[in-house]
Design an enzyme around this catalytic site. Structure first.
Site, PDB file in Angstrom:
ATOM      1  N   ASP A  70      37.831  19.034  39.473  1.00 52.87           N
ATOM      2  CA  ASP A  70      36.502  18.703  39.963  1.00 52.87           C
ATOM      3  C   ASP A  70      35.983  17.532  39.117  1.00 52.87           C
ATOM      4  O   ASP A  70      36.327  16.386  39.371  1.00 52.87           O
ATOM      5  CB  ASP A  70      35.670  19.987  39.834  1.00 52.87           C
ATOM      6  CG  ASP A  70      34.287  19.892  40.440  1.00 52.87           C
ATOM      7  OD1 ASP A  70      34.080  19.040  41.304  1.00 52.87           O
ATOM      8  OD2 ASP A  70      33.404  20.677  40.040  1.00 52.87           O
ATOM      9  N   PHE A  90      32.151  23.571  48.026  1.00 56.55           N
ATOM     10  CA  PHE A  90      32.582  24.642  47.138  1.00 56.55           C
ATOM     11  C   PHE A  90      33.583  25.508  47.883  1.00 56.55           C
ATOM     12  O   PHE A  90      33.275  26.067  48.927  1.00 56.55           O
ATOM     13  CB  PHE A  90      31.415  25.473  46.611  1.00 56.55           C
ATOM     14  CG  PHE A  90      31.816  26.257  45.402  1.00 56.55           C
ATOM     15  CD1 PHE A  90      31.828  25.655  44.150  1.00 56.55           C
ATOM     16  CD2 PHE A  90      32.246  27.580  45.522  1.00 56.55           C
ATOM     17  CE1 PHE A  90      32.254  26.361  43.028  1.00 56.55           C
ATOM     18  CE2 PHE A  90      32.677  28.289  44.399  1.00 56.55           C
ATOM     19  CZ  PHE A  90      32.673  27.677  43.149  1.00 56.55           C
ATOM     20  N   VAL A  91      34.795  25.598  47.328  1.00 54.72           N
ATOM     21  CA  VAL A  91      35.870  26.295  48.029  1.00 54.72           C
ATOM     22  C   VAL A  91      36.329  27.550  47.282  1.00 54.72           C
ATOM     23  O   VAL A  91      36.172  27.652  46.068  1.00 54.72           O
ATOM     24  CB  VAL A  91      37.077  25.363  48.273  1.00 54.72           C
ATOM     25  CG1 VAL A  91      36.740  24.294  49.294  1.00 54.72           C
ATOM     26  CG2 VAL A  91      37.551  24.724  46.969  1.00 54.72           C
ATOM     27  N   GLU A 147      47.009  23.644  37.944  1.00 56.61           N
ATOM     28  CA  GLU A 147      45.580  23.928  38.101  1.00 56.61           C
ATOM     29  C   GLU A 147      45.262  24.295  39.549  1.00 56.61           C
ATOM     30  O   GLU A 147      45.952  23.871  40.470  1.00 56.61           O
ATOM     31  CB  GLU A 147      44.777  22.670  37.736  1.00 56.61           C
ATOM     32  CG  GLU A 147      44.182  22.688  36.343  1.00 56.61           C
ATOM     33  CD  GLU A 147      42.967  23.602  36.208  1.00 56.61           C
ATOM     34  OE1 GLU A 147      42.767  24.501  37.048  1.00 56.61           O
ATOM     35  OE2 GLU A 147      42.211  23.400  35.242  1.00 56.61           O
ATOM     36  N   ASP A 148      44.208  25.047  39.718  1.00 58.47           N
ATOM     37  CA  ASP A 148      43.735  25.362  41.068  1.00 58.47           C
ATOM     38  C   ASP A 148      42.993  24.164  41.659  1.00 58.47           C
ATOM     39  O   ASP A 148      43.244  23.761  42.789  1.00 58.47           O
ATOM     40  CB  ASP A 148      42.841  26.606  41.070  1.00 58.47           C
ATOM     41  CG  ASP A 148      41.718  26.559  40.030  1.00 58.47           C
ATOM     42  OD1 ASP A 148      41.642  25.588  39.230  1.00 58.47           O
ATOM     43  OD2 ASP A 148      40.904  27.502  40.012  1.00 58.47           O
ATOM     44  N   LYS A 182      38.987  17.202  44.074  1.00 60.04           N
ATOM     45  CA  LYS A 182      37.746  16.675  44.656  1.00 60.04           C
ATOM     46  C   LYS A 182      37.478  15.333  43.978  1.00 60.04           C
ATOM     47  O   LYS A 182      36.705  15.262  43.016  1.00 60.04           O
ATOM     48  CB  LYS A 182      36.569  17.602  44.338  1.00 60.04           C
ATOM     49  CG  LYS A 182      36.518  18.901  45.096  1.00 60.04           C
ATOM     50  CD  LYS A 182      35.213  19.602  44.705  1.00 60.04           C
ATOM     51  CE  LYS A 182      35.196  21.048  45.090  1.00 60.04           C
ATOM     52  NZ  LYS A 182      34.021  21.756  44.497  1.00 60.04           N
ATOM     53  N   LYS A 239      41.924  31.863  35.588  1.00 60.23           N
ATOM     54  CA  LYS A 239      42.659  32.750  36.476  1.00 60.23           C
ATOM     55  C   LYS A 239      43.001  32.043  37.774  1.00 60.23           C
ATOM     56  O   LYS A 239      43.898  32.440  38.507  1.00 60.23           O
ATOM     57  CB  LYS A 239      41.791  33.973  36.832  1.00 60.23           C
ATOM     58  CG  LYS A 239      41.293  34.745  35.669  1.00 60.23           C
ATOM     59  CD  LYS A 239      40.238  35.805  36.138  1.00 60.23           C
ATOM     60  CE  LYS A 239      39.571  36.446  34.960  1.00 60.23           C
ATOM     61  NZ  LYS A 239      38.351  37.191  35.351  1.00 60.23           N
TER      62      LYS A 239
END
Ligand code: IMP
Ligand code: MG
Length: 174
Positions: free
Chosen positions: A101, A151-152, A97-98, A129, A41
């Protein structure tokens, strides 16, 4: 329980950058159609804003994969929760993508999508990241912001399904 959120990238900077990346994509795909694949999401807010800034013809599809539990640690297990509606054959695919990582989610996605015969596949991410990358082979074509290992949340990103609706990128204070 509420968490303390510190603004990391304010709303106007996010908007500016998305405009810029949208223009770059429009240039790179001149004369073509781009098929955006929104990774649900988290990618949904970014995909909508980005799509509005692309001037070549755009089509959209959605996919949902899960690689995370309810905490902040990658499980390393990726599964398709919702597959695409449309075939990819011959399309110029841009995965949206958001955040990238470890790169596990994308690495897995790319392998699956490649088998469906797209003309090409590129990757666009709101956040990266780089210091956390495990899958070094994952090549990102468009990155809005590279961030440190924090962590965002916000702009689609969640912490236990909360904070996706924040209009800026925030860091969760621990
Ligand atoms: P990867 O497979 O380790 O690259 O993780 C990618 C996914 O993990 C992202 O699409 C997010 O859903 C989630 N994720 C990674 N870091 C963060 C973060 O800082 N905040 C929220 N979600 C994150
Ligand atoms: Mg994601």
């Amino acid at each position: 329980m509420e968490n303390k959120i510190r603004v990391l990238i304010p709303e106007d900077q996010v908007s500016e950058k998305i405009k810029e990346i949208g223009a770059k994509i429009s240039e790179d795909y001149a004369g073509k159609e781009v098929h955006l694949i929104c990774v649900l999401k988290g990618g949904v807010f970014f995909t909508c804003e980005l799509a509005k800034r692309i001037t070549v013809p755009v089509s959209l599809d959605f996919m949902s994969v899960s690689s995370y539990g309810s905490g902040t640690q990658s499980s390393g297990v990726v599964k398709i929760v919702k597959d695409l509606d449309e075939p990819l054959a011959g399309k110029h695919v841009l995965i949206v993508e958001d955040i990238i990582d470890s790169g596990r989610t994308l690495s897995y996605l790319i392998e699956i999508l490649k088998q469906r015969g797209p003309a090409d596949i590129r990757i666009c991410t709101l956040l990266d990241k780089p210091s956390r990358r495990v899958k070094k082979e994952v090549q990102v074509d468009y990155t809005c912001f590279s961030i440190p290992d924090e962590f965002v949340v916000g702009y689609g990103l969640d912490y236990d399904q909360k904070y996706r609706n924040l209009p800026y990128i925030g860091a969760v204070e621990v």
